[in-house]
Motif scaffolding. Sequence first.
Motif, PDB file in Angstrom:
ATOM      1  N   GLY A 101       0.848  -1.193   0.000  1.00  0.00           N
ATOM      2  CA  GLY A 101       0.000   0.000   0.000  1.00  0.00           C
ATOM      3  C   GLY A 101       0.877   1.233   0.000  1.00  0.00           C
ATOM      4  O   GLY A 101       2.100   1.135   0.017  1.00  0.00           O
ATOM      5  N   PRO A 102       0.273   2.410   0.014  1.00  0.00           N
ATOM      6  CA  PRO A 102       1.071   3.638   0.084  1.00  0.00           C
ATOM      7  C   PRO A 102       1.833   3.699   1.399  1.00  0.00           C
ATOM      8  O   PRO A 102       1.325   3.275   2.436  1.00  0.00           O
ATOM      9  N   THR A 131       5.515  -2.038   1.817  1.00  0.00           N
ATOM     10  CA  THR A 131       6.070  -1.746   0.500  1.00  0.00           C
ATOM     11  C   THR A 131       4.918  -1.322  -0.401  1.00  0.00           C
ATOM     12  O   THR A 131       3.756  -1.472  -0.029  1.00  0.00           O
ATOM     13  N   GLY A 132       5.258  -0.781  -1.550  1.00  0.00           N
ATOM     14  CA  GLY A 132       4.197  -0.339  -2.443  1.00  0.00           C
ATOM     15  C   GLY A 132       4.718  -0.016  -3.818  1.00  0.00           C
ATOM     16  O   GLY A 132       5.928  -0.060  -4.082  1.00  0.00           O
ATOM     17  N   TRP A 133       3.801   0.317  -4.703  1.00  0.00           N
ATOM     18  CA  TRP A 133       4.126   0.615  -6.091  1.00  0.00           C
ATOM     19  C   TRP A 133       5.087   1.805  -6.170  1.00  0.00           C
ATOM     20  O   TRP A 133       6.031   1.800  -6.959  1.00  0.00           O
ATOM     21  N   ALA A 134       4.880   2.817  -5.350  1.00  0.00           N
ATOM     22  CA  ALA A 134       5.781   3.978  -5.358  1.00  0.00           C
ATOM     23  C   ALA A 134       7.178   3.589  -4.870  1.00  0.00           C
ATOM     24  O   ALA A 134       8.182   4.048  -5.418  1.00  0.00           O
ATOM     25  N   GLN A 135       7.254   2.740  -3.856  1.00  0.00           N
ATOM     26  CA  GLN A 135       8.552   2.366  -3.294  1.00  0.00           C
ATOM     27  C   GLN A 135       9.408   1.568  -4.271  1.00  0.00           C
ATOM     28  O   GLN A 135      10.622   1.683  -4.252  1.00  0.00           O
ATOM     29  N   TYR A 140      14.255   6.972  -3.076  1.00  0.00           N
ATOM     30  CA  TYR A 140      13.974   7.530  -1.757  1.00  0.00           C
ATOM     31  C   TYR A 140      13.506   8.968  -1.896  1.00  0.00           C
ATOM     32  O   TYR A 140      14.137   9.774  -2.569  1.00  0.00           O
ATOM     33  N   GLY A 141      12.390   9.317  -1.273  1.00  0.00           N
ATOM     34  CA  GLY A 141      11.846  10.656  -1.391  1.00  0.00           C
ATOM     35  C   GLY A 141      12.029  11.463  -0.126  1.00  0.00           C
ATOM     36  O   GLY A 141      11.816  10.960   0.969  1.00  0.00           O
ATOM     37  N   ALA A 142      12.433  12.726  -0.281  1.00  0.00           N
ATOM     38  CA  ALA A 142      12.652  13.575   0.887  1.00  0.00           C
ATOM     39  C   ALA A 142      12.256  15.022   0.610  1.00  0.00           C
ATOM     40  O   ALA A 142      12.890  15.938   1.094  1.00  0.00           O
ATOM     41  N   ILE A 169       4.522  -6.274  -7.152  1.00  0.00           N
ATOM     42  CA  ILE A 169       5.169  -5.413  -6.156  1.00  0.00           C
ATOM     43  C   ILE A 169       6.031  -6.250  -5.204  1.00  0.00           C
ATOM     44  O   ILE A 169       7.162  -5.859  -4.886  1.00  0.00           O
ATOM     45  N   LEU A 170       5.520  -7.388  -4.774  1.00  0.00           N
ATOM     46  CA  LEU A 170       6.315  -8.252  -3.887  1.00  0.00           C
ATOM     47  C   LEU A 170       7.594  -8.721  -4.570  1.00  0.00           C
ATOM     48  O   LEU A 170       8.671  -8.716  -3.969  1.00  0.00           O
ATOM     49  N   LEU A 171       7.491  -9.108  -5.830  1.00  0.00           N
ATOM     50  CA  LEU A 171       8.680  -9.558  -6.558  1.00  0.00           C
ATOM     51  C   LEU A 171       9.676  -8.417  -6.765  1.00  0.00           C
ATOM     52  O   LEU A 171      10.880  -8.600  -6.591  1.00  0.00           O
TER      53      LEU A 171
END
Length: 183
Positions: A101-102, A131-135, A140-142, A169-171
């Motif tokens: 998820g997000p 974890t998620g689609w964006a990750q 890394y976002g800051a 996403i898991l893979l």
Amino acid sequence: LIASAALVVLLPVVALVAALIRLTSRGPILFRQERVGLDKRTYQLLKFRTMRQDAEREGAPVWASANDARATRVGRVLRRLRLDEIPQFINILRGEMSVIGPRPERPFFVEQLERDIPYYSLRFAAKPGLTGWAQVNYPYGASVDDAQAKLQYDLYYIQEMSPFLDLVILLKTCQTVLFRPGW
């Protein structure tokens, strides 16, 4: 099921990480921080502590960064290998998070991001994830700009949620953890 299995399998790693944190820095082993989840409800996110005790001594929240100078020696390794995230399996067992998820954000930053980014609040339609689609698709976002870019991935995930996308996403998460630590 995944969270329970992961905690059992990772128990030796948990013990080793806890000992390393205790032996190399002062403060608690676990770090607790308020985060915003599904329907904007807050909860206490758990992580292994990777930063000094005085990481936010100025009193105001600070964006974490990939090579954060506030991280301890052991913390840098834990973050690079993503081992600091293991305690979030407890959040998953409690029903506060999902495996996918997000990523949950701090209330301070949520207020700012909702002001600065249109439709940011739509991400609270899904349970936050470890974890998620964006990750798996964005580094890394800051910053607010990073949050805006990641929002596009989060909204895509929320709209297209499916067992197949979760498997992808898991893979990709396994690939990232095994072959590109710290990306």
